[in-house]
Scaffold this motif. Structure first.
Motif, PDB file in Angstrom:
ATOM      1  N   PRO A  85      -8.454  -3.879 -12.376  1.00 45.01           N
ATOM      2  CA  PRO A  85      -8.835  -4.615 -11.069  1.00 45.01           C
ATOM      3  C   PRO A  85      -7.736  -5.325 -10.409  1.00 45.01           C
ATOM      4  O   PRO A  85      -8.330  -5.818  -9.411  1.00 45.01           O
ATOM      5  CB  PRO A  85     -10.060  -5.380 -11.636  1.00 45.01           C
ATOM      6  N   PHE A  86      -6.679  -5.428 -11.022  1.00 48.04           N
ATOM      7  CA  PHE A  86      -5.809  -6.213 -10.383  1.00 48.04           C
ATOM      8  C   PHE A  86      -4.514  -5.629  -9.937  1.00 48.04           C
ATOM      9  O   PHE A  86      -3.268  -5.993  -9.642  1.00 48.04           O
ATOM     10  CB  PHE A  86      -5.180  -7.416 -11.363  1.00 48.04           C
ATOM     11  N   THR A  87      -4.560  -4.077  -9.504  1.00 50.49           N
ATOM     12  CA  THR A  87      -3.458  -3.360  -9.208  1.00 50.49           C
ATOM     13  C   THR A  87      -3.768  -2.792  -7.687  1.00 50.49           C
ATOM     14  O   THR A  87      -2.998  -2.064  -7.152  1.00 50.49           O
ATOM     15  CB  THR A  87      -3.315  -2.162  -9.919  1.00 50.49           C
ATOM     16  N   ASP A  88      -4.553  -3.340  -7.000  1.00 56.65           N
ATOM     17  CA  ASP A  88      -4.901  -2.761  -5.447  1.00 56.65           C
ATOM     18  C   ASP A  88      -4.027  -3.850  -4.592  1.00 56.65           C
ATOM     19  O   ASP A  88      -4.433  -5.102  -4.322  1.00 56.65           O
ATOM     20  CB  ASP A  88      -6.401  -2.890  -5.315  1.00 56.65           C
ATOM     21  N   PHE A  89      -3.066  -3.356  -4.049  1.00 55.52           N
ATOM     22  CA  PHE A  89      -2.442  -4.075  -2.924  1.00 55.52           C
ATOM     23  C   PHE A  89      -2.380  -3.334  -1.676  1.00 55.52           C
ATOM     24  O   PHE A  89      -1.573  -3.637  -0.710  1.00 55.52           O
ATOM     25  CB  PHE A  89      -0.731  -3.976  -3.344  1.00 55.52           C
ATOM     26  N   GLY A  90      -3.622  -2.984  -1.405  1.00 53.02           N
ATOM     27  CA  GLY A  90      -3.812  -2.490  -0.053  1.00 53.02           C
ATOM     28  C   GLY A  90      -4.167  -0.803   0.013  1.00 53.02           C
ATOM     29  O   GLY A  90      -4.829  -0.239   0.959  1.00 53.02           O
ATOM     30  N   GLN A  91      -3.822   0.028  -1.278  1.00 58.96           N
ATOM     31  CA  GLN A  91      -4.034   1.135  -1.055  1.00 58.96           C
ATOM     32  C   GLN A  91      -5.306   1.482  -1.322  1.00 58.96           C
ATOM     33  O   GLN A  91      -5.879   2.850  -1.036  1.00 58.96           O
ATOM     34  CB  GLN A  91      -3.182   1.795  -2.107  1.00 58.96           C
ATOM     35  N   ALA A 140       0.902  -1.320   0.062  1.00 56.51           N
ATOM     36  CA  ALA A 140      -0.004   0.148  -0.003  1.00 56.51           C
ATOM     37  C   ALA A 140       0.985   1.336  -0.177  1.00 56.51           C
ATOM     38  O   ALA A 140       0.496   2.129  -0.652  1.00 56.51           O
ATOM     39  CB  ALA A 140      -1.104  -0.095   1.253  1.00 56.51           C
ATOM     40  N   ASN A 141       2.011   1.223   0.835  1.00 58.37           N
ATOM     41  CA  ASN A 141       2.762   2.343   0.753  1.00 58.37           C
ATOM     42  C   ASN A 141       3.346   2.613  -0.440  1.00 58.37           C
ATOM     43  O   ASN A 141       3.581   3.998  -0.804  1.00 58.37           O
ATOM     44  CB  ASN A 141       3.949   2.236   1.841  1.00 58.37           C
ATOM     45  N   THR A 142       3.818   1.820  -1.008  1.00 56.91           N
ATOM     46  CA  THR A 142       4.515   2.037  -2.524  1.00 56.91           C
ATOM     47  C   THR A 142       3.424   2.406  -3.760  1.00 56.91           C
ATOM     48  O   THR A 142       3.683   3.498  -4.229  1.00 56.91           O
ATOM     49  CB  THR A 142       5.020   0.837  -3.092  1.00 56.91           C
ATOM     50  N   LEU A 143       2.268   2.069  -3.563  1.00 58.22           N
ATOM     51  CA  LEU A 143       1.191   2.297  -4.363  1.00 58.22           C
ATOM     52  C   LEU A 143       0.472   3.604  -4.478  1.00 58.22           C
ATOM     53  O   LEU A 143      -0.035   4.250  -5.257  1.00 58.22           O
ATOM     54  CB  LEU A 143       0.008   1.144  -4.505  1.00 58.22           C
ATOM     55  N   VAL A 144       0.720   4.395  -3.265  1.00 60.28           N
ATOM     56  CA  VAL A 144       0.106   5.661  -2.855  1.00 60.28           C
ATOM     57  C   VAL A 144       1.144   6.583  -3.092  1.00 60.28           C
ATOM     58  O   VAL A 144       0.920   7.948  -3.365  1.00 60.28           O
ATOM     59  CB  VAL A 144      -0.511   5.886  -1.595  1.00 60.28           C
ATOM     60  N   ASN A 145       2.412   6.229  -3.441  1.00 57.79           N
ATOM     61  CA  ASN A 145       3.696   7.177  -3.426  1.00 57.79           C
ATOM     62  C   ASN A 145       3.874   7.629  -4.979  1.00 57.79           C
ATOM     63  O   ASN A 145       4.401   6.620  -5.748  1.00 57.79           O
ATOM     64  CB  ASN A 145       4.747   6.443  -2.926  1.00 57.79           C
ATOM     65  N   THR A 146       3.222   8.729  -5.418  1.00 62.67           N
ATOM     66  CA  THR A 146       3.427   9.164  -6.710  1.00 62.67           C
ATOM     67  C   THR A 146       4.978   9.414  -7.321  1.00 62.67           C
ATOM     68  O   THR A 146       5.036   9.241  -8.483  1.00 62.67           O
ATOM     69  CB  THR A 146       2.542  10.486  -6.939  1.00 62.67           C
ATOM     70  N   ASN A 147       5.794   9.412  -6.029  1.00 65.50           N
ATOM     71  CA  ASN A 147       7.198   9.567  -6.725  1.00 65.50           C
ATOM     72  C   ASN A 147       7.650   8.043  -7.259  1.00 65.50           C
ATOM     73  O   ASN A 147       8.728   8.261  -8.118  1.00 65.50           O
ATOM     74  CB  ASN A 147       8.234  10.007  -5.519  1.00 65.50           C
ATOM     75  N   TYR A 148       7.078   7.026  -6.625  1.00 66.20           N
ATOM     76  CA  TYR A 148       7.464   5.738  -7.254  1.00 66.20           C
ATOM     77  C   TYR A 148       6.566   5.291  -8.325  1.00 66.20           C
ATOM     78  O   TYR A 148       7.067   4.645  -9.510  1.00 66.20           O
ATOM     79  CB  TYR A 148       6.961   4.780  -6.205  1.00 66.20           C
ATOM     80  N   ILE A 149       5.181   5.584  -8.415  1.00 69.78           N
ATOM     81  CA  ILE A 149       4.486   5.106  -9.411  1.00 69.78           C
ATOM     82  C   ILE A 149       4.033   6.360 -10.427  1.00 69.78           C
ATOM     83  O   ILE A 149       3.744   5.798 -11.908  1.00 69.78           O
ATOM     84  CB  ILE A 149       2.882   4.560  -8.786  1.00 69.78           C
ATOM     85  N   GLY A 150       4.108   7.554 -10.090  1.00 71.60           N
ATOM     86  CA  GLY A 150       3.988   8.540 -11.005  1.00 71.60           C
ATOM     87  C   GLY A 150       2.437   8.514 -11.300  1.00 71.60           C
ATOM     88  O   GLY A 150       1.471   8.209 -10.563  1.00 71.60           O
ATOM     89  N   LYS A 151       2.166   9.039 -12.654  1.00 70.20           N
ATOM     90  CA  LYS A 151       0.870   8.967 -13.096  1.00 70.20           C
ATOM     91  C   LYS A 151       0.376   7.714 -13.867  1.00 70.20           C
ATOM     92  O   LYS A 151      -0.553   7.736 -14.626  1.00 70.20           O
ATOM     93  CB  LYS A 151       0.816   9.999 -14.122  1.00 70.20           C
ATOM     94  N   ASP A 152       0.785   6.356 -13.364  1.00 72.57           N
ATOM     95  CA  ASP A 152       0.379   5.170 -14.108  1.00 72.57           C
ATOM     96  C   ASP A 152      -1.288   5.296 -13.737  1.00 72.57           C
ATOM     97  O   ASP A 152      -1.466   5.388 -12.717  1.00 72.57           O
ATOM     98  CB  ASP A 152       1.089   4.170 -13.691  1.00 72.57           C
ATOM     99  N   THR A 153      -2.029   4.835 -14.731  1.00 71.61           N
ATOM    100  CA  THR A 153      -3.355   4.882 -14.236  1.00 71.61           C
ATOM    101  C   THR A 153      -3.650   3.476 -13.590  1.00 71.61           C
ATOM    102  O   THR A 153      -4.653   2.606 -14.350  1.00 71.61           O
ATOM    103  CB  THR A 153      -4.221   5.041 -15.590  1.00 71.61           C
TER     104      THR A 153
END
Length: 575
Positions: free
Chosen positions: A454-460, A436-449
């Motif tokens: 439906p398969f990109t939720d790791f708790g965020q 969850a911490n990685t997936l909410v960090n825009t510095n890590y994921i950026g603007k990837d949609t």
């Protein structure tokens, strides 16, 4: 221990026979009539499966014994799966001790009599699965029959997929061959593309709804363990098998979907606790040597499905530890070692003076995948790369071959989402860890949609599953230090490649660092070449290794030209 000594040991009577052997031997004693293999390649090959005298299977006990026979046949295919899958790739090479049969496989000169080829064993698995499915009394057993059928179809699909990838074409049939009379049998010849559609359609009815756990057979009660292994680790999940088929179909959306649901179902993680680390930034010693520990037990932080071996009977043994280490007939290639040694190790923000990934070279210890030893007693140069990984792949006092484990599932997932355009999230699998911490960090994921899938939720998004993935760490950190702080471990397009290719190259390197020698490499190279619509990727990668092998029959350029023809990739069929 040398293989001949192991075989000799199996001839002695031992106390405490393992459960696998006890159950199967007892059943064969009660049912002495066995189907005998016929001379025709596709005729009755039911070795290892007990004849139930035409009765329908109505009891879990009988189904369990029949499934044990299928698993025994998978044992017989296990060594060949690894040898053919690695020796034709770029990571494993022959040594001066190698037999001619091993040399022939590496030089793409094997003929159909080569004892390391497993075509017959794979078709035997197919036929036994057909028999298993036909023997089930589906009306009497109800939903339990569906669970058993699903597993037999998964194993059959695995055998068929490997036949197509290794031999170019398969003879597909779903009825058991019980005698020499094949007049009523329907056999279709399929190449990979046709086969994929058939196998996917065959398995789709058995996929659980999203969020619903898959019910594997023999997970509870007296049949929930074999040889001290939990039976669930010996069976192939439907979602994983479909994920593999979808990857070859290039349906990356459905592949990512299947892998993600498998992660959620089995609570698969890639914890960074399984890592090797330098003691300090002077690289004076490796004080944390935990990476190999994950292979000594079967657990959801590592394995999903394995082929176990038992040294209680000769046919159930593996020669891999001997071939890779004791007899030193197969070694880690120089190309393989370069992948490990060219990694940049980082402690915090500091790049240390010694490069390399510590999952690889163990110097004079075996805390990595291979160990370098001097060529002879008089030489101080560490030149010979003994593979030690299979010495460590030993749980419950038995060796095993890993068909898939958690790290490979995450790498497959990264491979799929990268092809869907989620390049930064794919990199995050290696650099930051999917939590969850990685997936909410825009510095890590950026603007990837990411939220559009439906398969990109790791708790965020759904906080109730955050704890499932909280233990996920950077996969690359298992051997290269603080990958999240390594500024050089990034999407580099400076050489003119696009982001998709740049990330895919990193994923392919990570397959080496994490999954080397496990049997998948040649197929991985085939798959990426297919994606890129160019045989050059495989041809140049393998040619770089083969050109350095002593007595290689071709130069680098000649190997590239030879391997550009994908018809030359296949093993010789004896059909």
């Amino acid at each position: 221990m040398k293989l001949k000594n192991k075989i000799k040991a199996t001839e002695k009577s031992r106390a405490g026979r393992r459960v696998w052997v006890l159950l199967f031997t007892a059943f064969l004693t009660l049912h002495s009539s066995l189907f005998i293999s016929c001379t025709d390649f596709f005729e009755s090959d039911l070795n290892g499966v007990a004849d139930i005298d035409g009765r329908k299977v109505q009891q879990e006990r009988d189904a369990f014994y029949l499934m044990n026979g299928i698993l025994q046949l998978m044992q017989q295919a296990g060594d060949s799966y690894v040898i053919a899958g690695e020796l034709r790739g770029d990571l494993v090479s022959q040594t001066e001790n190698s037999t001619q049969e091993l040399r022939d496989i590496e030089f793409f000169q094997a003929d159909s009599t080569n004892s390391y080829l497993n075509e017959r064993q794979l078709y035997a698995i197919v036929n036994n699965c057909n028999y298993f499915i036909s023997a089930l009394d589906k009306e009497y057993m109800g939903a339990k029959a569906d669970t058993l059928t699903a597993e037999a179809k998964c194993i059959r699909a695995w055998a068929y997929l490997n036949l197509a990838l290794d031999y170019g074409e398969v003879s597909y049939y779903t009825e058991p061959i019980l005698s020499s009379d094949k007049s009523q049998l329907s056999i279709a010849n399929y190449q990979l593309e046709q086969l994929l559609d058939v196998l996917i359609s065959d398995l789709l009815p058995y996929v659980p709804a999203d969020g619903v756990a898959e019910q594997l057979p023999f997970t509870t009660g007296q049949y929930s363990s074999i040889n001290s292994y939990a039976t669930q680790y010996l069976l192939i999940p439907v979602r994983w098998m479909l994920g593999e088929l979808y990857m070859w179909k290039e349906n990356f959306y459905e592949a990512a979907h299947m892998y993600y649901q498998l992660m959620c179902d089995r609570k698969l993680t890639v914890p960074v606790s399984y890592c090797n680390r330098w003691r300090n930034n002077l690289c004076e010693d490796v004080s944390i040597r935990n990476w190999v520990n994950q292979f000594s037990t079967l657990n959801t932080a590592n394995q999903v499905c394995v082929i176990p071996f038992s040294d209680e009977f000769v046919d159930g043994m593996t020669a891999l530890p001997n071939l890779f280490y004791d007899d030193y007939q197969l070694c880690a290639s120089s190309v393989c070692r370069n992948v490990f040694e060219n990694q940049q190790y980082t402690i915090n923000l500091t790049a240390v003076p010694v490069s390399g990934d510590l999952r690889g070279r163990g110097v004079n210890s075996d805390y990595g995948s291979y160990v370098l030893l001097a060529a002879d007693d008089d030489s101080e140069e560490l030149t010979e790369a003994y593979i030690t990984k299979y010495n460590k792949m030993n749980a419950s006092s038995s060796n095993y071959v890993c068909l898939t484990r958690s790290a490979q599932v995450y790498l497959r997932y990264a491979e799929a989402i990268n092809r869907l355009g989620l390049h930064r999230m794919a990199l995050a699998t290696l650099k930051y860890g999917l939590n969850a911490n990685t997936l909410v960090n825009t510095n890590y994921i950026g603007k990837d949609t990411i939220n559009s899938f439906p398969f990109t939720d790791f708790g965020q998004v759904n906080s109730t599953i955050a704890s499932t993935f909280a233990g996920n760490g950077p996969l690359h950190s298992r051997g290269s230090g603080d990958a999240d702080m390594n500024a050089s471990f990034t999407i580099d397009t400076s050489t003119g490649i696009d982001s998709l290719t740049a990330v895919e190259n990193l994923i392919m390197d990570e397959y080496v660092l994490e999954c080397a020698f496990e049997g998948n490499r040649f197929h991985d190279l085939m798959r990426i070449s297919q994606y890129r619509r160019s045989t050059d990727y495989l041809a140049k990668t393998v040619a770089a290794k083969l050109a350095q092998v002593k007595d290689s029959p071709r130069s680098y350029d000649e190997w590239v030209n030879y391997l550009r023809e994908n018809k030359n990739w296949y093993l010789p069929s004896s059909r």
